[in-house]
Design a protein around this motif. Sequence first.
Motif, PDB file in Angstrom:
ATOM      1  N   GLN A 187       0.825  -1.212   0.000  1.00 28.60           N
ATOM      2  CA  GLN A 187       0.000   0.000   0.000  1.00 28.60           C
ATOM      3  C   GLN A 187       0.861   1.265   0.000  1.00 28.60           C
ATOM      4  O   GLN A 187       0.540   2.237  -0.684  1.00 28.60           O
ATOM      5  N   VAL A 221       2.337   1.501  -3.615  1.00 23.46           N
ATOM      6  CA  VAL A 221       1.300   1.883  -4.580  1.00 23.46           C
ATOM      7  C   VAL A 221       0.910   3.350  -4.383  1.00 23.46           C
ATOM      8  O   VAL A 221       0.688   4.079  -5.356  1.00 23.46           O
ATOM      9  N   ASN A 222       0.862   3.802  -3.139  1.00 28.61           N
ATOM     10  CA  ASN A 222       0.562   5.215  -2.876  1.00 28.61           C
ATOM     11  C   ASN A 222       1.602   6.120  -3.528  1.00 28.61           C
ATOM     12  O   ASN A 222       1.250   7.140  -4.148  1.00 28.61           O
ATOM     13  N   GLU A 223       2.862   5.781  -3.409  1.00 25.21           N
ATOM     14  CA  GLU A 223       3.912   6.600  -4.036  1.00 25.21           C
ATOM     15  C   GLU A 223       3.791   6.558  -5.558  1.00 25.21           C
ATOM     16  O   GLU A 223       4.013   7.565  -6.228  1.00 25.21           O
ATOM     17  N   SER A 224       3.413   5.410  -6.103  1.00 27.88           N
ATOM     18  CA  SER A 224       3.186   5.306  -7.540  1.00 27.88           C
ATOM     19  C   SER A 224       2.010   6.188  -7.952  1.00 27.88           C
ATOM     20  O   SER A 224       2.078   6.915  -8.954  1.00 27.88           O
ATOM     21  N   ASP A 225       0.933   6.160  -7.166  1.00 29.09           N
ATOM     22  CA  ASP A 225      -0.225   7.010  -7.447  1.00 29.09           C
ATOM     23  C   ASP A 225       0.145   8.490  -7.417  1.00 29.09           C
ATOM     24  O   ASP A 225      -0.329   9.269  -8.246  1.00 29.09           O
ATOM     25  N   TRP A 255       1.910   9.346 -10.635  1.00 29.81           N
ATOM     26  CA  TRP A 255       0.957   9.423 -11.743  1.00 29.81           C
ATOM     27  C   TRP A 255       0.086  10.672 -11.637  1.00 29.81           C
ATOM     28  O   TRP A 255      -0.173  11.340 -12.642  1.00 29.81           O
ATOM     29  N   ALA A 256      -0.394  10.978 -10.446  1.00 35.34           N
ATOM     30  CA  ALA A 256      -1.264  12.142 -10.276  1.00 35.34           C
ATOM     31  C   ALA A 256      -0.532  13.427 -10.637  1.00 35.34           C
ATOM     32  O   ALA A 256      -1.093  14.314 -11.278  1.00 35.34           O
ATOM     33  N   HIS A 287      -4.057  11.403 -12.790  1.00 35.86           N
ATOM     34  CA  HIS A 287      -4.855  10.265 -12.335  1.00 35.86           C
ATOM     35  C   HIS A 287      -3.957   9.257 -11.632  1.00 35.86           C
ATOM     36  O   HIS A 287      -2.737   9.360 -11.687  1.00 35.86           O
ATOM     37  N   ARG A 288      -4.590   8.293 -10.969  1.00 36.76           N
ATOM     38  CA  ARG A 288      -3.846   7.278 -10.230  1.00 36.76           C
ATOM     39  C   ARG A 288      -3.222   6.266 -11.178  1.00 36.76           C
ATOM     40  O   ARG A 288      -3.479   6.253 -12.374  1.00 36.76           O
ATOM     41  N   THR A 289      -2.416   5.388 -10.604  1.00 43.23           N
ATOM     42  CA  THR A 289      -1.702   4.361 -11.359  1.00 43.23           C
ATOM     43  C   THR A 289      -2.685   3.463 -12.104  1.00 43.23           C
ATOM     44  O   THR A 289      -3.497   2.792 -11.470  1.00 43.23           O
ATOM     45  N   PHE A 349      -0.139  -1.226 -12.077  1.00 41.54           N
ATOM     46  CA  PHE A 349       0.993  -1.145 -11.163  1.00 41.54           C
ATOM     47  C   PHE A 349       2.255  -1.685 -11.824  1.00 41.54           C
ATOM     48  O   PHE A 349       2.248  -2.749 -12.423  1.00 41.54           O
TER      49      PHE A 349
END
Length: 178
Positions: free
Chosen positions: A115, A118-122, A125-126, A131-133, A136
């Motif tokens: 989590q 994925v948050n850092e990836s989001d 992307w944002a 927008h979010r990833t 992944f």
Amino acid sequence: AGGGQVGVPMDMLGRVARGCECLDNEQWWQVPKAFQAASWATLANSENGDPWQMLDEASEEGDKTGVALARAVQVMMAANSGRTEDLERGIRAHAAAVAEGRDPAWVAFDDYANQVIVNESDLLWALDAGHRTPTFGELPSDAQQDDTPSLDFDPFADSEDPFGSDEPTDEEGSSDDG
């Protein structure tokens, strides 16, 4: 609060790094080594070698255990330090490790680490695409620039008034006697 952030004294990081020496890296998925490296990177301490290289090593070794906590430490440190290349490399490595499989005995720890990553990836992307990833492991730097729609598109350029009014407005000398 001089010398610390939000009431945490700056010498706390040194204590964390020294305390991690007592923990077995093999038993704890390389997290002690990752904490040491993160502490040294924050303090800009290179007495024990390059802390960023040490974080890479701890993360790679941690991935082999099936628990991504060391990788999560690496990704958070890279994000907080503005090291985008390290951040992207960590996200890609985690995506590859997830594809290989995780240790079901420690699913709660690994899910938390996932989590965080994925948050850092989001966030990447944002910031880049708004927008979010979407998938992944895929990063904005991988996306084709040609596939991105142009924000300069104006559907009303070179066309008549979309509301069908050709009458002059007040600024143009309207015929209204008002």
